[in-house]
Design an enzyme around this catalytic site. Structure first.
Site, PDB file in Angstrom:
ATOM      1  N   PRO A   2      12.563 -17.691 -44.162  1.00 54.90           N
ATOM      2  CA  PRO A   2      13.697 -17.434 -46.554  1.00 54.90           C
ATOM      3  C   PRO A   2      12.781 -18.114 -47.206  1.00 54.90           C
ATOM      4  O   PRO A   2      12.227 -19.481 -47.066  1.00 54.90           O
ATOM      5  CB  PRO A   2      14.829 -18.712 -45.868  1.00 54.90           C
ATOM      6  N   GLU A   3      12.410 -17.184 -48.415  1.00 55.31           N
ATOM      7  CA  GLU A   3      11.952 -17.567 -49.176  1.00 55.31           C
ATOM      8  C   GLU A   3      13.343 -17.956 -51.054  1.00 55.31           C
ATOM      9  O   GLU A   3      14.202 -16.974 -50.319  1.00 55.31           O
ATOM     10  CB  GLU A   3      10.507 -17.229 -49.668  1.00 55.31           C
ATOM     11  N   LYS A  51      15.429 -23.021 -52.560  1.00 55.35           N
ATOM     12  CA  LYS A  51      15.113 -22.060 -50.776  1.00 55.35           C
ATOM     13  C   LYS A  51      17.500 -22.997 -50.541  1.00 55.35           C
ATOM     14  O   LYS A  51      17.512 -22.558 -49.125  1.00 55.35           O
ATOM     15  CB  LYS A  51      14.719 -22.941 -49.965  1.00 55.35           C
ATOM     16  N   ASN A 172       5.889 -20.028 -47.951  1.00 53.21           N
ATOM     17  CA  ASN A 172       3.794 -19.352 -47.992  1.00 53.21           C
ATOM     18  C   ASN A 172       3.622 -18.091 -47.931  1.00 53.21           C
ATOM     19  O   ASN A 172       2.891 -18.017 -48.572  1.00 53.21           O
ATOM     20  CB  ASN A 172       3.512 -19.919 -46.510  1.00 53.21           C
ATOM     21  N   ARG A 253       1.029 -26.304 -44.611  1.00 51.50           N
ATOM     22  CA  ARG A 253       1.249 -24.942 -43.855  1.00 51.50           C
ATOM     23  C   ARG A 253       0.378 -24.023 -43.649  1.00 51.50           C
ATOM     24  O   ARG A 253      -1.269 -24.800 -44.109  1.00 51.50           O
ATOM     25  CB  ARG A 253       2.099 -24.368 -44.768  1.00 51.50           C
TER      26      ARG A 253
END
Length: 266
Positions: A2-3, A51, A172, A253
């Site tokens: 999810p973004e 988020k 990301n 990340r």
């Protein structure tokens, strides 16, 4: 994963399914809320903040005077699904369910949710007040986002864009795509970014362009394998120059980038 746009879409799904409905039952499968019963409460609004997802509720009674917010964070793997009463819950395994909300017209099921909490609505800031401007929020403030980023000049731009305290909603995928489109190495210090405002504006445009649909695309194509420039394309040819796209760790990340189109800083 999810973004901000995915969470925005999820909030709209729950808004359509539950807004205005009086809950006929609730089932919390986390220790801190195990005895909570929201039967009779009315769902007033479903909203997103970066988020984070916020379900705002009114207490039973003619005026619904007490206000509470059910907060959940989707992180990398959380999801909400809305089902018709009697429909099979098929999205995820049952052991991942954290909450079930029932209404006469729909059942909302939250899977693998994080930071699940029920707080007075007036105290929402305890949970989301630390966040920077929301790229998809009605009060989006580009100047404030730029100010927050610039306050950390030695941070890499790749890490700074993911820091939700600077601006809320970038994950990301959008980090990688924005930096490619701006020709910026993810390891560029914030102080060396030539047009920070332009970078922030592009991020907001990309998220806004994908709002309302589940397939995220930064290229303009919705065809499978054609939706991104560098994200998820390790060792494939850069769409601009043909160089193999690279993948490396950046902080906690991974990051994808083209070493030719996004040269390392000086």
């Amino acid at each position: 994963m999810p973004e901000g746009d995915t969470v925005w879409n999820t909030a709209r799904v729950l808004q359509r399914a539950l807004a205005g409905a009086r809950l006929t039952g609730s089932d919390f499968r986390v220790p801190q809320l195990a005895t909570t019963d929201l039967t009779g409460w009315t769902v007033r609004e479903s909203a997103s903040r970066g988020k984070h997802l916020l379900l705002r509720l009114g207490s039973p009674g003619p005026d619904g005077g007490e206000r509470r917010t059910l907060h959940s964070h989707l992180r990398m793997d959380g999801a909400w699904r809305a089902y018709a009463p009697g429909e099979r819950w098929a999205a995820r395994p049952a052991h991942l369910i954290r909450v079930v909300l029932r209404s006469p017209g729909a059942v909302a099921v939250g899977y693998h949710l994080h930071e699940l909490a029920l707080v007075p609505t007036a105290e929402e800031d305890r949970l989301v007040g630390h966040l920077g401007p929301d790229l998809l929020g009605p009060d989006w403030d580009q100047a404030e986002a730029v100010r927050r980023l610039a306050a950390h000049p030695d941070a890499t731009i790749g890490e700074a864009l993911l820091d939700q305290r600077n601006l809320a909603g970038i994950g990301n995928l959008y980090k990688c795509e924005v930096l490619f489109l701006r020709g910026l190495s993810p390891w560029t210090p914030v102080r060396a970014v030539p047009d920070l405002a332009g970078t922030v504006a592009l991020a907001q445009r990309l998220l806004a362009a994908n709002r309302g649909r589940w397939t995220q695309s930064t290229t303009g194509s919705l065809h499978r394998g054609q939706t991104s420039y560098v994200y998820g394309r390790r060792a494939q040819a850069c769409r601009r120059c043909g160089t193999a796209v690279r993948k490396e760790e950046l902080g906690e990340r991974v990051t994808y980038w083209c070493p030719v189109c996004q040269p390392l800083p000086g």
